[in-house]
Design a protein around this motif. Sequence first.
Motif, mmCIF file in Angstrom:
data_model
loop_
_atom_site.group_PDB
_atom_site.id
_atom_site.type_symbol
_atom_site.label_atom_id
_atom_site.label_comp_id
_atom_site.label_asym_id
_atom_site.label_seq_id
_atom_site.Cartn_x
_atom_site.Cartn_y
_atom_site.Cartn_z
ATOM 1 N N LYS A 194 0.815 -1.215 0.000
ATOM 2 C CA LYS A 194 0.000 0.000 0.000
ATOM 3 C C LYS A 194 0.851 1.269 0.000
ATOM 4 C CE LYS A 194 -3.470 0.181 2.866
ATOM 5 N NZ LYS A 194 -4.231 0.062 4.152
ATOM 6 N N SER A 195 2.109 1.133 0.391
ATOM 7 C CA SER A 195 2.972 2.305 0.487
ATOM 8 C C SER A 195 3.740 2.588 -0.802
ATOM 9 C CB SER A 195 3.973 2.120 1.637
ATOM 10 O OG SER A 195 4.859 1.036 1.365
ATOM 11 N N HIS A 196 3.524 1.805 -1.837
ATOM 12 C CA HIS A 196 4.308 1.928 -3.067
ATOM 13 C C HIS A 196 4.278 3.349 -3.625
ATOM 14 C CE1 HIS A 196 6.196 0.849 -6.832
ATOM 15 N NE2 HIS A 196 5.159 1.334 -7.508
ATOM 16 N N ASN A 197 5.479 3.925 -3.800
ATOM 17 C CA ASN A 197 5.643 5.273 -4.359
ATOM 18 C C ASN A 197 4.937 6.360 -3.546
ATOM 19 O OD1 ASN A 197 7.321 4.486 -6.409
ATOM 20 N ND2 ASN A 197 6.074 5.365 -8.037
ATOM 21 N N GLN A 198 4.741 6.112 -2.259
ATOM 22 C CA GLN A 198 4.072 7.083 -1.400
ATOM 23 C C GLN A 198 5.086 7.839 -0.547
ATOM 24 O OE1 GLN A 198 0.542 7.546 -1.322
ATOM 25 N NE2 GLN A 198 0.790 6.299 -3.168
ATOM 26 N N ILE A 199 4.750 9.096 -0.223
ATOM 27 C CA ILE A 199 5.467 9.868 0.791
ATOM 28 C C ILE A 199 4.551 9.960 1.995
ATOM 29 C CG2 ILE A 199 6.549 12.064 1.375
ATOM 30 C CD1 ILE A 199 6.999 12.546 -1.593
ATOM 31 N N ILE A 200 5.057 9.609 3.184
ATOM 32 C CA ILE A 200 4.189 9.460 4.357
ATOM 33 C C ILE A 200 4.815 10.154 5.554
ATOM 34 C CG2 ILE A 200 3.111 7.766 5.907
ATOM 35 C CD1 ILE A 200 3.551 5.761 3.440
ATOM 36 N N ASN A 201 4.076 11.079 6.138
ATOM 37 C CA ASN A 201 4.523 11.734 7.366
ATOM 38 C C ASN A 201 4.441 10.771 8.547
ATOM 39 O OD1 ASN A 201 4.838 14.214 6.043
ATOM 40 N ND2 ASN A 201 2.745 14.853 6.493
ATOM 41 N N VAL A 202 5.444 10.822 9.425
ATOM 42 C CA VAL A 202 5.415 10.062 10.678
ATOM 43 C C VAL A 202 5.643 11.072 11.799
ATOM 44 C CG1 VAL A 202 6.426 8.199 12.030
ATOM 45 C CG2 VAL A 202 6.349 8.026 9.531
ATOM 46 N N ALA A 203 4.609 11.345 12.568
ATOM 47 C CA ALA A 203 4.683 12.436 13.548
ATOM 48 C C ALA A 203 3.627 12.229 14.619
ATOM 49 C CB ALA A 203 4.476 13.780 12.838
ATOM 50 N N ALA A 204 3.623 13.133 15.589
ATOM 51 C CA ALA A 204 2.601 13.091 16.636
ATOM 52 C C ALA A 204 1.296 13.728 16.163
ATOM 53 C CB ALA A 204 3.108 13.802 17.888
ATOM 54 N N GLY A 205 1.419 14.739 15.313
ATOM 55 C CA GLY A 205 0.223 15.404 14.806
ATOM 56 C C GLY A 205 -0.146 16.669 15.557
ATOM 57 N N TYR A 206 0.728 17.126 16.459
ATOM 58 C CA TYR A 206 0.508 18.388 17.174
ATOM 59 C C TYR A 206 1.876 18.930 17.588
ATOM 60 C CZ TYR A 206 0.854 14.877 20.859
ATOM 61 O OH TYR A 206 1.257 13.806 21.624
ATOM 62 N N ASN A 207 1.956 20.238 17.737
ATOM 63 C CA ASN A 207 3.222 20.873 18.109
ATOM 64 C C ASN A 207 3.301 21.105 19.610
ATOM 65 O OD1 ASN A 207 3.939 20.914 15.430
ATOM 66 N ND2 ASN A 207 3.649 23.107 15.132
ATOM 67 N N ILE A 208 4.524 21.044 20.121
ATOM 68 C CA ILE A 208 4.807 21.287 21.531
ATOM 69 C C ILE A 208 5.750 22.484 21.620
ATOM 70 C CG2 ILE A 208 5.925 20.342 23.602
ATOM 71 C CD1 ILE A 208 3.287 18.991 23.019
ATOM 72 N N THR A 209 5.469 23.404 22.527
ATOM 73 C CA THR A 209 6.301 24.599 22.644
ATOM 74 C C THR A 209 7.497 24.359 23.567
ATOM 75 O OG1 THR A 209 5.128 25.505 24.554
ATOM 76 C CG2 THR A 209 4.251 26.049 22.359
ATOM 77 N N ALA A 210 8.486 25.232 23.420
ATOM 78 C CA ALA A 210 9.654 25.183 24.302
ATOM 79 C C ALA A 210 9.242 25.427 25.750
ATOM 80 C CB ALA A 210 10.687 26.221 23.861
ATOM 81 N N GLN A 211 8.249 26.277 25.958
ATOM 82 C CA GLN A 211 7.771 26.548 27.309
ATOM 83 C C GLN A 211 7.188 25.297 27.951
ATOM 84 O OE1 GLN A 211 7.503 29.880 29.261
ATOM 85 N NE2 GLN A 211 7.654 28.059 30.561
ATOM 86 N N GLN A 212 6.431 24.509 27.203
ATOM 87 C CA GLN A 212 5.855 23.273 27.741
ATOM 88 C C GLN A 212 6.953 22.296 28.149
ATOM 89 O OE1 GLN A 212 3.150 22.927 24.158
ATOM 90 N NE2 GLN A 212 1.784 22.022 25.679
ATOM 91 N N ILE A 213 7.985 22.183 27.327
ATOM 92 C CA ILE A 213 9.098 21.295 27.645
ATOM 93 C C ILE A 213 9.838 21.796 28.881
ATOM 94 C CG2 ILE A 213 11.361 20.500 26.834
ATOM 95 C CD1 ILE A 213 10.102 20.451 24.002
ATOM 96 N N ALA A 214 10.079 23.101 28.935
ATOM 97 C CA ALA A 214 10.774 23.682 30.082
ATOM 98 C C ALA A 214 10.004 23.450 31.373
ATOM 99 C CB ALA A 214 10.992 25.174 29.853
ATOM 100 N N ASP A 215 8.695 23.539 31.304
ATOM 101 C CA ASP A 215 7.864 23.342 32.501
ATOM 102 C C ASP A 215 8.038 21.935 33.062
ATOM 103 O OD1 ASP A 215 6.915 25.921 32.326
ATOM 104 O OD2 ASP A 215 5.007 25.382 31.377
ATOM 105 N N VAL A 216 8.086 20.925 32.164
ATOM 106 C CA VAL A 216 8.269 19.540 32.615
ATOM 107 C C VAL A 216 9.655 19.365 33.224
ATOM 108 C CG1 VAL A 216 8.424 17.125 31.885
ATOM 109 C CG2 VAL A 216 6.625 18.592 30.960
#
Length: 275
Positions: A194-216
Amino acid sequence: MALYTVFGGRGFIGSEVVRQLEAQGHIAYVPARNDDSILERDLGIVIYAAGNGDCKNTPFSVLEANVSLLAQLLQYAKFDRLLYVSSTRVYMNQRSSKENENLTVCVDDNRRLFNLTKLVAEELCLKSGRNVCIVRPSNVYGVALNSPLFLPAITRNAINYGKVDMYIAKDYAKDYVSVEDVASSCIAIASTEKSHNQIINVAAGYNITAQQIADVLQEQTKCEIVWHEIDFPNESFPITDLTSITNIISIYKPRNVLVDLQDMISEFSIALRKN
């Protein structure tokens, strides 16, 4: 049991691909550098996870790793299918992250060579007439003690020094995807027609900010976060579109970097104490 050949199989993504393949009972062949037999032997299913992003210090190595070796394989190697690991960095400063959208290269991007070589490699795959597919992972994270990448570096600093210097804006946001999810997706995508000649994104599907990472980091390690006022790079990333991957992997549930960051901190702490 199937034969897979993993180029870059000792690297961050490739080593996880190899680990998962072997856990599933497959044969994972990792060619050594300058192994001439790769153009003579049967490679089975190829996962091309080799790459270089150091455009400033090793520009010719960037070309070699991202394009030149791939071109030889596409022309001369014996394989059933080849999966090329590209990057969602090609969507930087674009309006959309759909795989079939037009893309531009930013003149003020000091790593534009990386984007250019990835796009050239993708086009070579698609024009080769071979059985190929392409994945574009977002920013891959995981426990990598010596990695210079953003997340491992700031996690080390938080644990070792109790202080993290942030040279990006608080609202700087990117998509982060676990190396485990990238590896399992690569294996699944490379293993289906099914993937023949396809380009496929692999990701979480949402962005995380530097502030969110810093908070953790601050909550988990009690470190000091120091935000530096500098000329921030002109980089923004659209939300990564996951339509294609969910059409191929019906149950696609990527991990959340903020949840995993807590485990990363714990694993880093244990590993760094041992070292």
